[in-house]
Scaffold this motif. Structure first.
Motif, PDB file in Angstrom:
ATOM      1  N   ALA A 246       0.792  -1.433  -0.222  1.00 31.93           N
ATOM      2  CA  ALA A 246      -0.393   0.302  -0.489  1.00 31.93           C
ATOM      3  C   ALA A 246       1.154   1.368   0.081  1.00 31.93           C
ATOM      4  O   ALA A 246       0.669   1.500  -0.717  1.00 31.93           O
ATOM      5  N   ALA A 247       1.710   0.935   0.969  1.00 29.15           N
ATOM      6  CA  ALA A 247       2.784   2.479   0.965  1.00 29.15           C
ATOM      7  C   ALA A 247       3.802   2.492  -0.481  1.00 29.15           C
ATOM      8  O   ALA A 247       3.587   3.854  -1.006  1.00 29.15           O
ATOM      9  N   ALA A 248       3.972   1.499  -0.813  1.00 28.31           N
ATOM     10  CA  ALA A 248       4.925   1.493  -2.605  1.00 28.31           C
ATOM     11  C   ALA A 248       3.980   2.035  -3.754  1.00 28.31           C
ATOM     12  O   ALA A 248       4.033   3.236  -4.098  1.00 28.31           O
ATOM     13  N   LEU A 249       2.048   1.286  -3.291  1.00 30.53           N
ATOM     14  CA  LEU A 249       1.301   2.413  -4.391  1.00 30.53           C
ATOM     15  C   LEU A 249       0.810   3.033  -4.450  1.00 30.53           C
ATOM     16  O   LEU A 249       0.591   4.405  -4.921  1.00 30.53           O
ATOM     17  N   LEU A 250       0.636   3.960  -2.526  1.00 29.64           N
ATOM     18  CA  LEU A 250       0.602   6.095  -2.368  1.00 29.64           C
ATOM     19  C   LEU A 250       2.080   6.358  -3.731  1.00 29.64           C
ATOM     20  O   LEU A 250       1.529   7.701  -3.594  1.00 29.64           O
TER      21      LEU A 250
END
Length: 502
Positions: A70-74
């Motif tokens: 999720a952090a990388a997607l953001l």
């Protein structure tokens, strides 16, 4: 995200993928379901020209995935891979590039680089459909480099050249030449744009933004100042974003910021757990299109929240406007005049809002506010304690000690923010809600929330009692809070607008 909201169906015999509701009816044995458009594309499928599955709203960040993914997607949706590689992205979330790719393929169905390429290609396709910009300008606007890269991306993903795609655009997609670059921004219906304007209008920073019928704000793209307008397209599916800039290079990121602020990719059905609550349920049914506003400029939003401690909404907005006038970059109408590459799409004299409502400054950066120090903030209406907090936060952001794009748990985010002198739970939860996008942030000491609950229940409610009541609203307490604020604004009662001390 509502169940299956991002899913698409791919047809092996045609090599295309469609929305579930597409009018095409292939044989079931020839179809396969993918969790998202980008997963289908990674498997070699092209989007259907009939149902246009790639044009609906919805965010990959809303999919259930481990926190590092999720952090990388953001980061990817913020354009991180435009200037960095997968290894740097992986290091940021604590993994090797190989392991991060493995996690992405498992949970998303595509690698980080494939998602970044898809993001740029789909934005370019939208510009081909909705504007008459030259193809080299479209390539730069989408971060594709040049016409050759644009041609390769369109042929690979859509199976047609840019010229062929433009010839296929539907009636009504051809732009009107009335100034600025107009783009449609899809949302997950229903969407209450009026509720956003009503909430944001008193909180808008004078000289930087306004929300009177249309949301208007100053922006900066590649060092060039400009103006963005957002209005309701009145078709039940889109908002209309109009950009006035001297160059359209890399505007893909500002389109993303508009979507983030307005919450167009948030699923209004997601907080269904609140439907049966005796307090929040009726509010949700009365305002089904309400969203939790986030932020266009994360640092600007942090300072606006800090400025709101112990003062009225109007006073906080006024003082932030003073910061912009003193420390921000002045913006002139000339800054928003289009360049020669956009003559086919926009007139030399932009179609702008009335002069009285035009932004005239860009909000100062963290580095600018940190460099200004206490003397630069003196005489603007802030207490010395508040000035110290603003400068402390600005320095932390400027030095990289506070990462406003980080994706940590709500508890960790609040704990980190509360380490700053002058930031307590109220400010920390609001920042977690608006800046970091936490759906469960909840400023329980907010007087407006307490008085709204008191009005709706007919019973007194102190912060501890409100905190206890809100436990049943998890994990969507931010949505509950927004519905309470919305109800208070429409109750025709003068609820307190000042906030408790942090």
């Amino acid at each position: 995200m509502r169940s299956g909201a991002m899913q698409v169906e791919a047809v092996s015999t045609t090599g295309i993928y469609c929305r579930a509701e597409c009018s095409a009816r292939p044989l079931a044995r020839n179809t396969a379901r993918y969790p998202s458009s980008v997963a289908a594309e990674a498997a070699g499928y092209r989007p259907c020209l009939r149902c246009r599955p790639e044009r609906r709203a919805g965010s990959l960040a809303g999919l259930d995935a481990p926190e590092p993914v999720a952090a990388a997607l953001l980061r990817i949706t913020d354009g991180y891979l435009d200037d960095h590689d997968e290894q740097e992205l992986a290091s940021h979330v604590g993994y090797s590039a190989r392991h991060l790719r493995r996690l992405f393929e498992l949970h998303i169905g595509a690698t980080p680089s494939a998602i970044a390429r898809s993001r740029r290609a789909h934005f370019a396709r939208r510009l081909i459909d909705e504007t008459d910009l030259p193809f080299d300008a479209i390539a730069r606007a989408a971060g594709l480099g040049g016409s050759r890269q644009l041609h390769r991306a369109m042929a690979s993903l859509f199976g047609f050249t840019p010229s062929q795609l433009r010839s296929k655009r539907r009636r009504g997609e051809r732009p009107s030449i009335d100034g600025g670059l107009a783009l449609s921004v899809p949302y997950m219906a229903p969407f209450d744009f009026g509720a956003f304007l009503a909430h944001h209008a008193p909180r808008a920073i004078p000289g930087v933004e306004s929300a009177d019928g249309t949301y208007v704000r100053s922006i900066s793209v590649c060092g060039h100042g400009g103006i963005a307008e957002v209005a309701d397209a009145a078709d039940g599916e889109h908002l209309r974003l109009r950009l006035h800039l001297p160059t359209y290079d890399s505007i893909i990121d500002d389109v993303h910021r508009a979507r983030a602020l307005l919450g167009t990719d948030a699923d209004p059905d997601r907080p269904a757990v609140l439907d049966d609550d005796p307090v929040i349920g009726p509010l949700m049914r009365a305002a089904p299109g309400l969203r939790v506003p986030r932020s266009w400029d994360r640092f600007e939003t942090v300072i606006r929240i800090v400025a709101g401690q112990q003062v009225s909404v109007a006073a906080a907005s006024t003082m932030c406007g003073r910061i912009a006038r003193r420390l921000g970059v002045p913006l002139s109408v000339a800054d928003a005049t289009v360049d020669e590459t956009a003559r086919d799409q926009a007139s030399p004299v932009p179609h702008l809002p009335p002069p009285g409502s035009l932004p005239n400054h860009q909000f100062p950066s963290a580095a600018a506010q940190a460099g200004a120090g206490a003397r630069g903030h003196a005489g603007l209406g802030f207490t010395q304690r508040r000035i110290d907090t603003i400068i402390g936060v600005a320095r932390a952001v400027s030095d990289g000690d506070l990462d406003l794009e980080a994706t940590h748990s709500l508890d960790d985010t609040v704990a980190q923010l509360c380490q700053f002198e002058g930031i307590g739970p109220w400010s920390a939860h609001l920042i977690a809600m608006r800046v970091f996008g936490h759906d469960d942030a909840f400023p329980a000491s907010d007087l407006g929330l307490r008085r709204a609950v008191e009005h709706l229940t007919g019973q007194p409610c102190n912060p501890r009692e409100l905190q206890a009541r809100a436990e049943s609203w998890r994990p969507y307490r931010s949505w509950a809070a927004q519905h309470l604020w919305n109800a208070a604004a429409g109750s025709h009662r003068q609820l307190p607008s000042n906030h408790p001390p942090d």
